[in-house]
Design a protein around this motif. Sequence first.
Motif, PDB file in Angstrom:
ATOM      1  N   PHE A 277       0.810  -1.210   0.000  1.00 17.00           N
ATOM      2  CA  PHE A 277       0.000   0.000   0.000  1.00 17.00           C
ATOM      3  C   PHE A 277       0.848   1.267   0.000  1.00 17.00           C
ATOM      4  N   ILE A 278       1.878   1.287   0.841  1.00 17.67           N
ATOM      5  CA  ILE A 278       2.706   2.493   0.983  1.00 17.67           C
ATOM      6  C   ILE A 278       3.511   2.734  -0.289  1.00 17.67           C
ATOM      7  N   THR A 279       4.081   1.667  -0.843  1.00 19.05           N
ATOM      8  CA  THR A 279       4.823   1.792  -2.101  1.00 19.05           C
ATOM      9  C   THR A 279       3.919   2.314  -3.208  1.00 19.05           C
ATOM     10  N   GLU A 280       2.697   1.799  -3.292  1.00 20.09           N
ATOM     11  CA  GLU A 280       1.759   2.249  -4.324  1.00 20.09           C
ATOM     12  C   GLU A 280       1.448   3.731  -4.167  1.00 20.09           C
ATOM     13  N   LYS A 281       1.296   4.190  -2.942  1.00 21.45           N
ATOM     14  CA  LYS A 281       0.967   5.604  -2.739  1.00 21.45           C
ATOM     15  C   LYS A 281       2.124   6.514  -3.137  1.00 21.45           C
ATOM     16  N   ALA A 282       3.353   6.034  -2.979  1.00 18.09           N
ATOM     17  CA  ALA A 282       4.505   6.805  -3.450  1.00 18.09           C
ATOM     18  C   ALA A 282       4.471   6.925  -4.974  1.00 18.09           C
ATOM     19  N   VAL A 283       4.033   5.860  -5.640  1.00 18.00           N
ATOM     20  CA  VAL A 283       3.902   5.899  -7.099  1.00 18.00           C
ATOM     21  C   VAL A 283       2.796   6.875  -7.505  1.00 18.00           C
ATOM     22  N   PHE A 284       1.661   6.832  -6.811  1.00 14.28           N
ATOM     23  CA  PHE A 284       0.559   7.756  -7.118  1.00 14.28           C
ATOM     24  C   PHE A 284       1.020   9.205  -6.964  1.00 14.28           C
ATOM     25  N   SER A 285       1.857   9.448  -5.967  1.00 13.17           N
ATOM     26  CA  SER A 285       2.370  10.795  -5.741  1.00 13.17           C
ATOM     27  C   SER A 285       3.179  11.265  -6.947  1.00 13.17           C
ATOM     28  N   ARG A 286       3.984  10.374  -7.516  1.00 13.18           N
ATOM     29  CA  ARG A 286       4.767  10.745  -8.703  1.00 13.18           C
ATOM     30  C   ARG A 286       3.856  10.999  -9.895  1.00 13.18           C
ATOM     31  N   TRP A 287       2.825  10.180 -10.035  1.00 10.67           N
ATOM     32  CA  TRP A 287       1.888  10.399 -11.144  1.00 10.67           C
ATOM     33  C   TRP A 287       1.209  11.756 -11.038  1.00 10.67           C
ATOM     34  N   ALA A 288       0.951  12.190  -9.807  1.00 15.54           N
ATOM     35  CA  ALA A 288       0.253  13.460  -9.592  1.00 15.54           C
ATOM     36  C   ALA A 288       1.090  14.661 -10.024  1.00 15.54           C
ATOM     37  N   LYS A 289       2.373  14.464 -10.241  1.00 10.73           N
ATOM     38  CA  LYS A 289       3.218  15.546 -10.746  1.00 10.73           C
ATOM     39  C   LYS A 289       3.058  15.721 -12.252  1.00 10.73           C
ATOM     40  N   LYS A 290       2.529  14.677 -12.914  1.00  5.46           N
ATOM     41  CA  LYS A 290       2.400  14.716 -14.371  1.00  5.46           C
ATOM     42  C   LYS A 290       0.959  14.863 -14.838  1.00  5.46           C
ATOM     43  N   ARG A 291       0.031  14.503 -13.982  1.00  8.11           N
ATOM     44  CA  ARG A 291      -1.374  14.524 -14.343  1.00  8.11           C
ATOM     45  C   ARG A 291      -2.162  15.320 -13.311  1.00  8.11           C
ATOM     46  N   PRO A 292      -3.335  15.860 -13.669  1.00  8.58           N
ATOM     47  CA  PRO A 292      -4.143  16.624 -12.709  1.00  8.58           C
ATOM     48  C   PRO A 292      -4.823  15.711 -11.699  1.00  8.58           C
ATOM     49  N   ILE A 293      -4.051  15.301 -10.687  1.00  5.12           N
ATOM     50  CA  ILE A 293      -4.552  14.449  -9.613  1.00  5.12           C
ATOM     51  C   ILE A 293      -4.431  15.219  -8.297  1.00  5.12           C
ATOM     52  N   VAL A 294      -5.511  15.291  -7.551  1.00  6.78           N
ATOM     53  CA  VAL A 294      -5.546  16.004  -6.275  1.00  6.78           C
ATOM     54  C   VAL A 294      -5.937  15.012  -5.186  1.00  6.78           C
ATOM     55  N   PHE A 295      -5.268  15.093  -4.040  1.00  2.78           N
ATOM     56  CA  PHE A 295      -5.576  14.224  -2.905  1.00  2.78           C
ATOM     57  C   PHE A 295      -6.329  15.041  -1.857  1.00  2.78           C
ATOM     58  N   ALA A 296      -7.512  14.558  -1.468  1.00  2.00           N
ATOM     59  CA  ALA A 296      -8.361  15.303  -0.547  1.00  2.00           C
ATOM     60  C   ALA A 296      -8.697  14.454   0.683  1.00  2.00           C
ATOM     61  N   HIS A 297      -8.675  15.084   1.823  1.00  2.00           N
ATOM     62  CA  HIS A 297      -9.106  14.496   3.110  1.00  2.00           C
ATOM     63  C   HIS A 297      -8.486  13.128   3.405  1.00  2.00           C
ATOM     64  N   PRO A 298      -7.255  13.097   3.892  1.00  2.00           N
ATOM     65  CA  PRO A 298      -6.412  14.254   4.165  1.00  2.00           C
ATOM     66  C   PRO A 298      -5.825  14.851   2.877  1.00  2.00           C
ATOM     67  N   SER A 299      -5.716  16.167   2.913  1.00  6.26           N
ATOM     68  CA  SER A 299      -5.174  16.863   1.756  1.00  6.26           C
ATOM     69  C   SER A 299      -3.650  16.880   1.842  1.00  6.26           C
ATOM     70  N   TRP A 300      -2.962  16.514   0.780  1.00  7.10           N
ATOM     71  CA  TRP A 300      -1.515  16.552   0.776  1.00  7.10           C
ATOM     72  C   TRP A 300      -0.997  16.744  -0.639  1.00  7.10           C
ATOM     73  N   GLN A 301       0.185  17.309  -0.713  1.00  4.59           N
ATOM     74  CA  GLN A 301       0.810  17.614  -1.995  1.00  4.59           C
ATOM     75  C   GLN A 301       1.834  16.527  -2.345  1.00  4.59           C
ATOM     76  N   PRO A 302       1.890  16.120  -3.611  1.00  2.00           N
ATOM     77  CA  PRO A 302       2.896  15.130  -4.019  1.00  2.00           C
ATOM     78  C   PRO A 302       4.295  15.669  -3.828  1.00  2.00           C
ATOM     79  N   GLN A 303       5.182  14.820  -3.348  1.00  2.00           N
ATOM     80  CA  GLN A 303       6.559  15.218  -3.073  1.00  2.00           C
ATOM     81  C   GLN A 303       7.470  14.839  -4.237  1.00  2.00           C
TER      82      GLN A 303
END
Length: 303
Positions: A277-303
Amino acid sequence: MKARDRLLLIILCSLAFSAVYVLLCCWACLPLCLTTCLEDRPPPLSSRPTVPGPLHFSGYSSVPDGKPLIHEPCRSCAVVSSSGQMLGSGLGAQIDGAECVLRMNQAPTTGFEVDVGRRSTLRVISHTSVPLLLRNYSHYFQQARDTLYVVWGQGKHMDRALGGRTYRTLLQLTRMYPGLQIYTFTERMMAYCDQIFQDETGKNRRQSGSFLSTGWFTMILALELCEEIVVYGMVSDSYCREKSHPSVPYHYFEKGRLDECQMYLAHEQAPRSAHRFITEKAVFSRWAKKRPIVFAHPSWQPQ
């Protein structure tokens, strides 16, 4: 000319002729090869639907006729996780305001509408979760018949040709409820998802003892279908390693059973037969730098 020289000349001429022949054949077949490759290859993660009108998604096959998924592209998508983070969010109306709402497995809406909304455009389901939906089949397959179901799974239970157990169940559902839309991930699409995991992490999924999660398959589908994605209830890859994070249930509909972070950390550290799960979320974070993906509740910015 000596016999040895004549033999060498014949060999060189043969090689030259062969090279020219291969080049001519490749040139003649190039358009066909390109067409075939482009048709068979799933779209890259960097692409997004821009052409108006319904799109054909060849990675998903309908039950029972095997036709590809045809769906209008969604301008905005709400991807709703099953996390206990959703409890008390009050985001139901916002989620229902998205053009398409994607949910996972058997996560219910009844009784949780204020926090998770009512609508379900698509529901991505693990083959192991199909029996859980059958426990409340009147809700999922009668009351919510406008929902499109996409089931992922590997092995004999999902085998179409041999009539695997899970596939037979899906087939029976389409007979019981005419008009019910059920699709499965194709074998090629399953292999493609594995390859993305390896490309992103440098680890072979099977050799590393990993099982991809329903969240992974839902994000893959959302990236193909949606122009803009808001993910609700998904924490960052560093969240569970922080010292002060609230304890929430693994599933919002199973209060008091499993702690989310304990589950994530246990799976991440397990040597085999575990979700990452944690590894997958790190991948999603990288994808969010290239595509319009927003994380809400909890809100956080891709690193």
